[in-house]
Design an enzyme around this catalytic site. Structure first.
Site, PDB file in Angstrom:
ATOM      1  N   GLY A 205       6.448   0.305   6.022  1.00  0.00           N
ATOM      2  CA  GLY A 205       5.955   1.132   4.920  1.00  0.00           C
ATOM      3  C   GLY A 205       4.484   1.431   5.092  1.00  0.00           C
ATOM      4  N   ASN A 206       3.862   1.961   4.053  1.00  0.00           N
ATOM      5  CA  ASN A 206       2.423   2.224   4.134  1.00  0.00           C
ATOM      6  C   ASN A 206       1.746   1.926   2.802  1.00  0.00           C
ATOM      7  OD1 ASN A 206       2.432   4.725   2.490  1.00  0.00           O
ATOM      8  ND2 ASN A 206       3.696   5.489   4.179  1.00  0.00           N
ATOM      9  N   ARG A 207       0.428   2.129   2.765  1.00  0.00           N
ATOM     10  CA  ARG A 207      -0.356   1.676   1.602  1.00  0.00           C
ATOM     11  C   ARG A 207      -0.453   2.701   0.473  1.00  0.00           C
ATOM     12  NH1 ARG A 207      -3.436  -2.660   3.709  1.00  0.00           N
ATOM     13  NH2 ARG A 207      -3.716  -2.474   5.955  1.00  0.00           N
ATOM     14  N   ALA A 273       2.944  10.103   1.444  1.00  0.00           N
ATOM     15  CA  ALA A 273       2.593   9.541   2.746  1.00  0.00           C
ATOM     16  C   ALA A 273       3.922   9.169   3.408  1.00  0.00           C
ATOM     17  CB  ALA A 273       1.711   8.319   2.573  1.00  0.00           C
TER      18      ALA A 273
END
Ligand code: CTP
Length: 415
Positions: A205-207, A273
Site C-alpha cells: 500500500g502507500n501513505r 495514489a
C-alpha cells in the site's frame, strides 16, 4: 483570528461545542453567541468554559460596552452552526432582535452559515429563498449533509461534522465567499490509496490519507456540483456533505468503479495514489516463514492498469464524451536529472490529460499532512503548458484553486 461562533436553537447545537474546541486548538480567539433558544439545548456555562469568554444572548446585557457593535466590528469571521430555518429567515429579513442577529448586521467580515433542520424545513421554498438571498448578499451558506436526523428520519438537513465546518470556514476566510459556480456540473473524483493483497493478512500500500481528494469533492459539492467520490483506503475522514461515496480497496476495483461512472461526469479528477504494481499472485492462505520462504523474500510483481491514462484513451475512442475534462495529480520527487516540476510537466504530456497538479512528495511531505503546495499544470493545444504556482495552503484552499483551474479548461466537443 477572532471568531464568533453563533449557535441557533436546534438539536445539533451540541456539535457547536466541538467546533469551538476546533477553533481554540488552532489558537483562535473564540466568542460564542447563542440565540436564547439555543440555551435550551446547551447551557451557557459549557460555551463559557470552552471558549474562555462570557456568553450573552441579548443586547441588553453588558449595555455599557454596546456589545453587538464591538463584537461585530472586531470579528474576523462569524461561523453559525447550526443555523436554523428561523435564524436564516431573521438574517434574510435583516432583523436584529437578539445579540447574534444584531452582531451579524454590524459585521463586515466573512459570514459562514451551516444550516441544520428537518429535510422538509430545508426544502421548503421559504427557506430556500432565504438561502438564495443570503448567498446573493455574499454570505456562505453551506449545504447540509444527508443522513440520520433527530429520531428515525433521514435526508438532507444534518449538520456536517465540526471539523468539516471549520475547514470550510477557514477556506472562506482565506479566499472569500464560496461561489455556486458548479451548479449543474457533475464531477467524478478518486481519492486515497489502493491496497494490493499479498496474502489474507498482508498487502502492498502507500501513505495516502485521502485528504486532498476528499477536500476536492467537498469543495466542489459546496460549489453546487453533483459529486461522486471513489474512495480507496483513507484515514478516517467524514463523508463530505452532498457527496456520494463508493468504497474500493484494490486498483482493479477502483478502475472498474471509474469505468462504470466515467461517462456520466463532466469532469474526472484522479486524486488517488494508485498502487502501480501488485503481487503477481495473492496467496489464498497466510504465507509462512518456514514453508513459503521463497514467496516472502522475493515477491514477483505485475503492473497495474493506469486508470488515468485508460480514461484519456477511452475519451479518444469516444467511450467517454469528448467534452469530459480529465485531471490528475503528480506525486514527484526531484532527482539528479530533473526537478519535481520538470517531472510533472513530462507526466502531463505522457498522460495526455487536461490538468495536473504536481506535488513534491516524500516522508512527512504532503501525504497525510493537512497542507499542500505545488504547481497547477494546464495543457494547451499547440503550446507549452500553463504553469501556476500554488503556495503552501490548507488542502481545502488548494482544492479551491484546483477547481478554479479545472473551470478554466475548455475542450472542443467535437474533434
Ligand atoms: N494514476 C492512475 N493509475 C495508476 C497510477 C496513477 O490513475 N496506475 C493517476 C493518479 O491518480 C494521478 C496520476 O495518475 O492522478 C499520476 O500518479 P503518479 O503516481 O504521480 O504517477 P504514475 O503514473 O504512477 O507515474 P510514476 O510512478 O512513473 O511517476
Amino acid at each position: 483570528m477572532r471568531i464568533i461562533v453563533g449557535v441557533a436553537g436546534g438539536i445539533a447545537a451540541y456539535k457547536a461545542c466541538h467546533l469551538v474546541r476546533n477553533f481554540k486548538e488552532t489558537g483562535d480567539e473564540v466568542r460564542v453567541i447563542p440565540t436564547p433558544s439555543a440555551l435550551n439545548f446547551v447551557g451557557a456555562a459549557t460555551f463559557e468554559a470552552l471558549s474562555g469568554n462570557p456568553v450573552n444572548t441579548s443586547v441588553f446585557e453588558g449595555v455599557d460596552e454596546v456589545q453587538h457593535v464591538r463584537l461585530g466590528q472586531e470579528a474576523d469571521a462569524i461561523v453559525i452552526a447550526p443555523a436554523t430555518a428561523d435564524l436564516l429567515a431573521r438574517l434574510a429579513a435583516g432583523r436584529a432582535d437578539d445579540l447574534l442577529s444584531a452582531t451579524v448586521l454590524v459585521a463586515t467580515c466573512p459570514v459562514i452559515l451551516s444550516p441544520a433542520m428537518h429535510t422538509e424545513m430545508w426544502l421548503n421554498p421559504a427557506t430556500q429563498a432565504n438561502v438564495e438571498l443570503l448567498r446573493s448578499r455574499g454570505m456562505t451558506v453551506l449545504e447540509p449533509a444527508s443522513g440520520r436526523l433527530t429520531g428515525v428520519d433521514s435526508g438532507p438537513g444534518r449538520l456536517p461534522e465540526p471539523e468539516q465546518i471549520a475547514d470550510l470556514a477557514r477556506m472562506v476566510v482565506a479566499g472569500g465567499a464560496l461561489p455556486r459556480d458548479m451548479v449543474g456540473r457533475s464531477l467524478l473524483v478518486t481519492a486515497g490509496g489502493t491496497q494490493e493483497n499479498l496474502d489474507p493478512v498482508r498487502y502492498l500500500g502507500n501513505r495516502s490519507s485521502g485528504r486532498q481528494g476528499f477536500a476536492l469533492a467537498e469543495v466542489a459539492a459546496q460549489r453546487g456540483a453533483r459529486v461522486r467520490l471513489i474512495a480507496g483506503v483513507t484515514d478516517a475522514l467524514p463523508v463530505p456533505a452532498g457527496v456520494r461515496v463508493e468504497r474500493v480497496t484494490s486498483t482493479a476495483e477502483m478502475a472498474a468503479a471509474v469505468e462504470r461512472h466515467r461517462a456520466e461526469a463532466d469532469a474526472i479528477v484522479m486524486a488517488a495514489a494508485v498502487s502501480d504494481f501488485r503481487p503477481a499472485r495473492a496467496a489464498e492462505s497466510k504465507l509462512k516463514k518456514g514453508r513459503d520462504e521463497g514467496s516472502l523474500t522475493a515477491v514477483p510483481l505485475v503492473e497495474n492498469p493506469d486508470i488515468l491514462r485508460a480514461t484519456v484513451l477511452a475519451r479518444e475512442r469516444g467511450e467517454v464524451p469528448r467534452g469530459t475534462v480529465i485531471a490528475g495529480f503528480a506525486a514527484e520527487t526531484g532527482d539528479a536529472e530533473r526537478s519535481a516540476l520538470e517531472h510533472g510537466l513530462a507526466k502531463l504530456e505522457r498522460k495526455g490529460c487536461d490538468l495536473l497538479m504536481c506535488n513534491e512528495v516524500g516522508v512527512g511531505k504532503v501525504f497525510g499532512e493537512r497542507r499542500n503546495r505545488g504547481w497547477l499544470l494546464r495543457a494547451r493545444p499547440g503550446e507549452s503548458a500553463a504553469v501556476e504556482e500554488v503556495a503552501d495552503a490548507s488542502k481545502h484552499e488548494v482544492a479551491r484553486a484546483y477547481l478554479d483551474a479545472l473551470g478554466a479548461v475548455t475542450r472542443p466537443l467535437q474533434v
